[in-house]
Design a protein around this motif. Structure first.
Motif, mmCIF file in Angstrom:
data_model
loop_
_atom_site.group_PDB
_atom_site.id
_atom_site.type_symbol
_atom_site.label_atom_id
_atom_site.label_comp_id
_atom_site.label_asym_id
_atom_site.label_seq_id
_atom_site.Cartn_x
_atom_site.Cartn_y
_atom_site.Cartn_z
ATOM 1 N N VAL A 164 -15.806 11.381 -11.278
ATOM 2 C CA VAL A 164 -16.342 11.333 -12.643
ATOM 3 C C VAL A 164 -15.209 11.434 -13.658
ATOM 4 O O VAL A 164 -15.165 10.683 -14.641
ATOM 5 N N ARG A 165 -14.280 12.345 -13.435
ATOM 6 C CA ARG A 165 -13.153 12.497 -14.357
ATOM 7 C C ARG A 165 -12.331 11.218 -14.431
ATOM 8 O O ARG A 165 -11.880 10.812 -15.519
ATOM 9 N N GLU A 166 -12.104 10.584 -13.295
ATOM 10 C CA GLU A 166 -11.301 9.353 -13.287
ATOM 11 C C GLU A 166 -12.009 8.233 -14.044
ATOM 12 O O GLU A 166 -11.359 7.465 -14.783
ATOM 13 N N LEU A 167 -13.310 8.123 -13.896
ATOM 14 C CA LEU A 167 -14.044 7.089 -14.623
ATOM 15 C C LEU A 167 -14.076 7.366 -16.121
ATOM 16 O O LEU A 167 -13.938 6.448 -16.934
ATOM 17 N N ILE A 168 -14.243 8.622 -16.476
ATOM 18 C CA ILE A 168 -14.220 8.971 -17.900
ATOM 19 C C ILE A 168 -12.855 8.644 -18.492
ATOM 20 O O ILE A 168 -12.750 8.178 -19.641
ATOM 21 N N ASP A 169 -11.812 8.833 -17.711
ATOM 22 C CA ASP A 169 -10.463 8.509 -18.181
ATOM 23 C C ASP A 169 -10.302 7.013 -18.457
ATOM 24 O O ASP A 169 -9.487 6.618 -19.284
ATOM 25 N N LEU A 170 -11.100 6.182 -17.793
ATOM 26 C CA LEU A 170 -11.065 4.740 -18.053
ATOM 27 C C LEU A 170 -11.742 4.380 -19.367
ATOM 28 O O LEU A 170 -11.541 3.286 -19.890
ATOM 29 N N GLY A 171 -12.585 5.289 -19.886
ATOM 30 C CA GLY A 171 -13.250 5.033 -21.155
ATOM 31 C C GLY A 171 -14.710 4.643 -21.041
ATOM 32 O O GLY A 171 -15.263 4.078 -21.984
ATOM 33 N N VAL A 172 -15.366 4.973 -19.926
ATOM 34 C CA VAL A 172 -16.768 4.589 -19.755
ATOM 35 C C VAL A 172 -17.674 5.428 -20.653
ATOM 36 O O VAL A 172 -17.303 6.519 -21.096
ATOM 37 N N ASP A 173 -18.876 4.907 -20.894
ATOM 38 C CA ASP A 173 -19.874 5.623 -21.682
ATOM 39 C C ASP A 173 -20.861 6.392 -20.818
ATOM 40 O O ASP A 173 -21.477 7.346 -21.282
ATOM 41 N N GLN A 174 -21.058 5.960 -19.573
ATOM 42 C CA GLN A 174 -21.920 6.675 -18.654
ATOM 43 C C GLN A 174 -21.427 6.467 -17.228
ATOM 44 O O GLN A 174 -20.608 5.602 -16.961
ATOM 45 N N ILE A 175 -21.956 7.279 -16.320
ATOM 46 C CA ILE A 175 -21.577 7.284 -14.912
ATOM 47 C C ILE A 175 -22.747 6.775 -14.087
ATOM 48 O O ILE A 175 -23.905 7.083 -14.381
ATOM 49 N N LYS A 176 -22.470 6.016 -13.021
ATOM 50 C CA LYS A 176 -23.524 5.503 -12.138
ATOM 51 C C LYS A 176 -23.360 6.078 -10.733
ATOM 52 O O LYS A 176 -22.289 5.986 -10.137
ATOM 53 N N LEU A 177 -24.442 6.660 -10.206
ATOM 54 C CA LEU A 177 -24.475 7.137 -8.828
ATOM 55 C C LEU A 177 -25.346 6.189 -8.012
ATOM 56 O O LEU A 177 -26.472 5.869 -8.411
ATOM 57 N N SER A 178 -24.853 5.745 -6.871
ATOM 58 C CA SER A 178 -25.633 4.900 -5.969
ATOM 59 C C SER A 178 -26.161 5.782 -4.844
ATOM 60 O O SER A 178 -25.495 6.013 -3.845
ATOM 61 N N MET A 179 -27.382 6.269 -5.022
ATOM 62 C CA MET A 179 -27.898 7.352 -4.194
ATOM 63 C C MET A 179 -28.697 6.906 -2.983
ATOM 64 O O MET A 179 -28.864 7.673 -2.024
ATOM 65 N N THR A 180 -29.224 5.672 -3.017
ATOM 66 C CA THR A 180 -30.093 5.229 -1.926
ATOM 67 C C THR A 180 -29.679 3.845 -1.451
ATOM 68 O O THR A 180 -28.826 3.186 -2.043
ATOM 69 N N GLY A 181 -30.361 3.394 -0.403
ATOM 70 C CA GLY A 181 -30.076 2.080 0.148
ATOM 71 C C GLY A 181 -30.770 0.964 -0.600
ATOM 72 O O GLY A 181 -31.397 1.162 -1.649
ATOM 73 N N GLU A 182 -30.647 -0.241 -0.059
ATOM 74 C CA GLU A 182 -31.234 -1.465 -0.603
ATOM 75 C C GLU A 182 -31.522 -2.370 0.580
ATOM 76 O O GLU A 182 -30.631 -2.672 1.383
ATOM 77 N N GLU A 183 -32.761 -2.833 0.721
ATOM 78 C CA GLU A 183 -33.185 -3.509 1.939
ATOM 79 C C GLU A 183 -32.407 -4.786 2.247
ATOM 80 O O GLU A 183 -32.218 -5.136 3.412
ATOM 81 N N ILE A 184 -31.936 -5.483 1.222
ATOM 82 C CA ILE A 184 -31.262 -6.759 1.459
ATOM 83 C C ILE A 184 -29.955 -6.584 2.226
ATOM 84 O O ILE A 184 -29.451 -7.520 2.827
ATOM 85 N N THR A 185 -29.428 -5.373 2.240
ATOM 86 C CA THR A 185 -28.210 -5.127 3.020
ATOM 87 C C THR A 185 -28.458 -5.270 4.507
ATOM 88 O O THR A 185 -27.524 -5.532 5.281
ATOM 89 N N GLY A 186 -29.684 -5.063 4.938
ATOM 90 C CA GLY A 186 -30.003 -5.122 6.359
ATOM 91 C C GLY A 186 -29.746 -3.833 7.112
ATOM 92 O O GLY A 186 -30.214 -3.655 8.233
ATOM 93 N N THR A 187 -29.010 -2.920 6.500
ATOM 94 C CA THR A 187 -28.672 -1.649 7.170
ATOM 95 C C THR A 187 -28.973 -0.431 6.324
ATOM 96 O O THR A 187 -29.184 0.657 6.850
ATOM 97 N N GLN A 188 -29.001 -0.595 5.005
ATOM 98 C CA GLN A 188 -29.205 0.532 4.101
ATOM 99 C C GLN A 188 -30.637 0.502 3.585
ATOM 100 O O GLN A 188 -30.975 -0.291 2.718
ATOM 101 N N ARG A 189 -31.460 1.344 4.107
ATOM 102 C CA ARG A 189 -32.878 1.350 3.752
ATOM 103 C C ARG A 189 -33.106 1.908 2.346
ATOM 104 O O ARG A 189 -32.446 2.863 1.927
ATOM 105 N N ALA A 190 -34.071 1.317 1.630
ATOM 106 C CA ALA A 190 -34.384 1.774 0.274
ATOM 107 C C ALA A 190 -34.875 3.214 0.259
ATOM 108 O O ALA A 190 -34.722 3.920 -0.734
ATOM 109 N N GLU A 191 -35.490 3.663 1.340
ATOM 110 C CA GLU A 191 -36.015 5.018 1.390
ATOM 111 C C GLU A 191 -35.025 6.029 1.955
ATOM 112 O O GLU A 191 -35.348 7.206 2.094
ATOM 113 N N ASP A 192 -33.807 5.565 2.244
ATOM 114 C CA ASP A 192 -32.735 6.488 2.660
ATOM 115 C C ASP A 192 -32.093 7.109 1.425
ATOM 116 O O ASP A 192 -31.876 6.428 0.420
#
Length: 432
Positions: A164-192
């Motif tokens: 988070v500190r490194e991204l803020i140092d780049l000048g971002v306005d908000q932070i994004k967390l990728s917390m779950t999967g996505e079915e199109i990956t074939g391996t990362q389930r949306a409910e994980d």
């Protein structure tokens, strides 16, 4: 002082009031008067003859990816060289404002500084684009990335704080967390769910300590509750929200936003076949189930007054840039919004998510003059906002980004009717 008078327009002000006829005066970058306009104040204005067209606020996309490059596969988002990727991102910014979107909230960047550079170039007037709040690469834990080449990895509370500190140092306005999967990956389930509560808490605490908000890719039931427990400001998707999560959303609806990105689900299920992902494959990995569950849940969120905003994940081959207003159609046809409610979610609530609720998203005196003139009535047909040819004028900060041929403009002094509509002139002349 520069002045523009929109005369004889149907004013859709995003307060919830029905559209009404009148005039709107813009002075410099602000809306100066709405409904009736003093003739002397309008003197010298450039006059736009509305002819009954709808004047409304510019739209907001609450889940924007300038750098998603219309790839036909996930990995393609990270393969474009940085120089070409920046050019593509700038072109995306222009497509947003060409589409009537004057507000966008960045939901992740495919490379570290693409969002930040675009935001700064737009603000400086170097390139056309919407008002923009920039993001950086999304943060994922080891083993939890949807696309490794566009991800910033962090593990444990200390790792999260550092990222988070490194991204803020780049000048971002908000932070994004990728917390779950996505079915199109074939391996990362949306409910994980890949994050721990401790990791989310650390990331949010560090971001909030520095005055930055946090948004999250959160499809699973547990991830939605984890976001709410730890004060994640903006929840993306929320497809599998359960009964407990629904109650938590309702209890926290005064501060949390949900941007479901509904068009991604619809298009991935029904419109990706030409790009190698036929409907049978989409159903097999779970997209039909997710769309059904998400639709039911989002309708319930709407019933409970939780703020749902349109936008999300445009920038794949089957969700290409320039088609952003499809979300509004889905809000009406699938989620039970009235056209008025859909427009308020994309305008007035857009001003809220952009942190300028008293300046953006409404056609009222004192607001910034971010306006679109629409040939048609979006309350009768919400899809009119998808037709760029029906957007006859697009204004940001009181300056025209677009003035189409059907737009009749002139100096007020050149018109025998004067610089105001007959209704306004009658009102002004009748005053003591």
């Amino acid at each position: 002082m520069s002045k523009v008078l929109f005369r004889n327009v149907s004013i859709l002000d995003s307060t919830g009031a029905l559209p009404y006829p009148g005039d709107v005066l813009v002075e410099d970058d602000r809306i100066a008067a709405v409904g009736t306009v003093d003739a002397t104040r309008a003197d010298g204005a450039q006059v736009v003859e509305g002819r009954g067209r709808t004047l409304m606020s510019g739209l907001c996309d609450a889940h924007t990816h300038f750098s998603w490059n219309n790839s036909a596969d996930l990995d393609g988002l990270g393969l474009m060289p940085v120089e070409e990727h920046l050019l593509f991102s700038m072109e995306s910014a222009k497509k947003y404002i060409d589409s009537g979107y004057t507000m966008c909230l960045g939901a992740a960047s495919a490379k570290e500084r693409l969002d930040v550079v675009c935001r700064d170039a737009i603000a400086a007037g170097r390139i056309p684009g919407p008002r923009y709040l920039a993001n950086g690469p999304e943060i994922a834990v080891t083993g939890g990335a949807l696309i490794k080449s566009i991800t910033k990895f962090a593990d444990g509370p200390e790792g999260m704080r550092k990222a988070v500190r490194e991204l803020i140092d780049l000048g971002v306005d908000q932070i994004k967390l990728s917390m779950t999967g996505e079915e199109i990956t074939g391996t990362q389930r949306a409910e994980d769910t890949y994050f721990s509560d401790e990791e989310v808490a650390a990331a949010v605490a560090e971001a909030h300590r520095r005055g930055k908000r946090v948004c999250a890719h959160a499809r699973s039931a547990e991830s939605v509750k984890m976001c709410l427990r730890n004060k994640v400001d903006i929840i993306y998707h929320a497809s599998f929200t359960d009964a407990e999560g629904m109650d938590m959303l309702e209890a926290n609806k005064d501060w949390v936003f949900v941007a479901p990105g509904i068009n991604w689900l619809v298009a991935t299920l029904y419109e990706a076949e030409a790009f190698g992902f036929p409907q049978e494959a989409a159903e097999a990995v779970g997209y039909k189930k997710e769309l059904e569950v998400a639709t039911e849940g989002l309708r319930e969120m709407h019933r409970r007054g939780i703020k749902l905003l349109p936008g999300g994940d445009y920038g794949f081959a089957w969700t290409p840039h320039g088609t952003y207003a499809r979300d509004l159609e889905h809000f009406v046809e699938r989620l039970g919004f009235t056209p008025m409610e859909a427009i308020i979610s994309a305008t007035a609530w857009g001003g809220e998510i952009m942190l300028q609720p008293d300046e953006l998203g409404k056609v009222q005196p004192g607001y910034l003059a971010d306006l679109i003139l629409v040939d048609g009535d979006p309350l009768e047909d919400i899809t009119v906002l998808q037709d760029h040819d029906r957007l006859h004028a697009i204004m940001k900060d009181g300056r025209f980004h677009k003035e189409d041929a059907p737009l009749v403009t002139h100096s007020g002094l050149d018109d025998p009717a004067g610089p105001v509509s007959p209704a306004t002139r009658e009102y002004v002349e009748a005053r003591p």
